[in-house]
Design an enzyme around this catalytic site. Sequence first.
Site, short mmCIF file in Angstrom:
data_model
loop_
_atom_site.label_atom_id
_atom_site.label_comp_id
_atom_site.label_asym_id
_atom_site.label_seq_id
_atom_site.Cartn_x
_atom_site.Cartn_y
_atom_site.Cartn_z
N TYR A 118 -13.18 -2.80 10.63
CA TYR A 118 -11.84 -2.19 10.64
C TYR A 118 -11.16 -2.40 12.00
CZ TYR A 118 -8.30 1.52 10.01
OH TYR A 118 -7.13 2.23 9.91
N ILE A 125 -4.62 10.53 10.86
CA ILE A 125 -3.54 11.09 10.04
C ILE A 125 -4.17 11.63 8.76
CG2 ILE A 125 -1.31 10.55 8.94
CD1 ILE A 125 -1.41 9.96 12.03
N ALA A 153 -11.76 -4.68 14.24
CA ALA A 153 -11.43 -6.11 14.42
C ALA A 153 -10.15 -6.45 13.66
CB ALA A 153 -12.59 -6.98 13.92
N SER A 193 1.33 3.36 -2.71
CA SER A 193 1.08 4.35 -3.77
C SER A 193 0.63 5.69 -3.22
CB SER A 193 0.03 3.81 -4.76
OG SER A 193 -1.19 3.53 -4.09
N GLY A 240 0.82 -1.22 0.00
CA GLY A 240 0.00 0.00 0.00
C GLY A 240 0.84 1.26 0.00
N SER A 263 -3.89 0.42 14.15
CA SER A 263 -4.58 1.70 14.32
C SER A 263 -5.04 1.79 15.78
CB SER A 263 -5.81 1.75 13.41
OG SER A 263 -6.68 2.80 13.81
N ASN A 269 1.51 -2.25 5.29
CA ASN A 269 0.81 -0.98 5.48
C ASN A 269 -0.54 -0.92 4.76
OD1 ASN A 269 0.75 2.14 5.84
ND2 ASN A 269 0.65 1.83 3.61
P1 NAP Z 1 -4.65 5.52 1.92
O1 NAP Z 1 -4.14 6.89 1.70
O2 NAP Z 1 -6.06 5.19 1.60
O3 NAP Z 1 -3.69 4.50 1.14
C1 NAP Z 1 -3.93 3.12 1.20
C2 NAP Z 1 -2.87 2.40 0.40
O4 NAP Z 1 -3.18 1.00 0.44
C3 NAP Z 1 -2.89 2.80 -1.06
O5 NAP Z 1 -1.57 2.81 -1.54
C4 NAP Z 1 -3.66 1.67 -1.73
O6 NAP Z 1 -3.27 1.49 -3.06
C5 NAP Z 1 -3.24 0.49 -0.88
N1 NAP Z 1 -4.16 -0.64 -0.96
C6 NAP Z 1 -5.48 -0.66 -0.67
N2 NAP Z 1 -5.97 -1.89 -0.86
C7 NAP Z 1 -4.93 -2.66 -1.28
C8 NAP Z 1 -4.80 -4.03 -1.64
N3 NAP Z 1 -5.83 -4.87 -1.61
N4 NAP Z 1 -3.58 -4.48 -2.02
C9 NAP Z 1 -2.52 -3.65 -2.07
N5 NAP Z 1 -2.59 -2.35 -1.74
C10 NAP Z 1 -3.78 -1.87 -1.35
O7 NAP Z 1 -4.46 5.05 3.44
P2 NAP Z 1 -3.52 5.62 4.60
O8 NAP Z 1 -4.30 6.59 5.37
O9 NAP Z 1 -2.18 6.00 4.05
O10 NAP Z 1 -3.39 4.31 5.49
C11 NAP Z 1 -2.26 3.45 5.44
C12 NAP Z 1 -2.37 2.45 6.59
O11 NAP Z 1 -2.42 3.15 7.82
C13 NAP Z 1 -3.64 1.60 6.54
O12 NAP Z 1 -3.37 0.30 6.97
C14 NAP Z 1 -4.56 2.29 7.53
O13 NAP Z 1 -5.51 1.44 8.08
C15 NAP Z 1 -3.55 2.75 8.57
N6 NAP Z 1 -4.03 3.87 9.38
C16 NAP Z 1 -4.35 5.07 8.81
C17 NAP Z 1 -4.82 6.10 9.61
C18 NAP Z 1 -5.19 7.43 9.05
O14 NAP Z 1 -5.71 8.25 9.84
N7 NAP Z 1 -4.95 7.73 7.81
C19 NAP Z 1 -4.96 5.89 10.98
C20 NAP Z 1 -4.63 4.65 11.52
C21 NAP Z 1 -4.16 3.64 10.71
P3 NAP Z 1 -4.33 1.45 -4.29
O15 NAP Z 1 -5.13 2.70 -4.20
O16 NAP Z 1 -3.47 1.34 -5.47
O17 NAP Z 1 -5.14 0.21 -4.04
#
Ligand code: NAP
Length: 247
Positions: A155, A188, A157, A14, A12, A142, A90
């Site tokens: 989420y 974030i 779980a 990108s 993840g 998270s 991630n």
């Molecule tokens: P994001 O901006 O939505 O990015 C998610 C990334 O995961 C994208 O690169 C997406 O790529 C990739 N992805 C989604 N489904 C996928 C799959 N089936 N196989 C491979 N890649 C996949 O999310 P983010 O906020 O950066 O979150 C990153 C991580 O941090 C996640 O695990 C999220 O749960 C965790 N997190 C985020 C927050 C927050 O507040 N943002 C808080 C706590 C935890 P494509 O679009 O190409 O599929």
Amino acid sequence: MKFAGNVAFISGASKGIGAQIAKQLAKKGIIVLANYSSSDEAANKLQQEIRRDGGECELFKFDVSDFEASKEAIDSIIKQYKKIDYLINNAGITQDNLLMKMSEEEFDKVLNVNLKGAFNIAKHASRWMIKNKFGVIINMSSVIGLMGNAGQSNYAASKAALIGFTKSLAKELGSRNIRVNAVAPGFIETDMTEKLNIIQKKTLVNSVALKRLGTVEDVANLVEFLLSEEASYITGEVINISGGLYI
Ligand code: NAP
């Protein structure tokens, strides 16, 4: 920090947190193997940016919830690079709904990407880390996995399960010089939190002790530290990075 020449696989990568981790690791001389599943434009932009700055980045497009695709990707990486030093699980998604309205598909999809995806990559990559007698794995959990959240039972779980997964792997792999930790961010600023409206964001910020949302840099700095030799006695931990949202 002795990072240069090491190989990192980031799922993840990108967008959002994963993309920032990729950029920061590449700046340290780490060879970045960036996974994503659909966002070609964002992934190509990341690769160009890293290469423009003199770093190394290869893209691996596949769905982490696909066991066979995960194996194929890791096998091809080993063929080319001979090792994986760092694994950052991630990739993550949300499909929010109240339990009464949540479909089986929404539950399964989130568990399959967030939890099974980490299993798929860790299972195949750890084999090579064991052979190499070195590795660091970070699972992106998270604070929602610790606190729970109405409308996010799937989420929460998946993220709580990642913590049990992390602690178990730390116990299994510690004797092979492989460290495994979980990072638990609060809110974030990324595409994932972009879905919130202005009122939801204000309410959220008010419940954060530091009165701001986190940045992707905040999280990437923590990941960089956990990968480093300075963190060589840290394993099986869950490090919250929530600005005091969860204390
Ligand atoms: P994001 O901006 O939505 O990015 C998610 C990334 O995961 C994208 O690169 C997406 O790529 C990739 N992805 C989604 N489904 C996928 C799959 N089936 N196989 C491979 N890649 C996949 O999310 P983010 O906020 O950066 O979150 C990153 C991580 O941090 C996640 O695990 C999220 O749960 C965790 N997190 C985020 C927050 C927050 O507040 N943002 C808080 C706590 C935890 P494509 O679009 O190409 O599929």
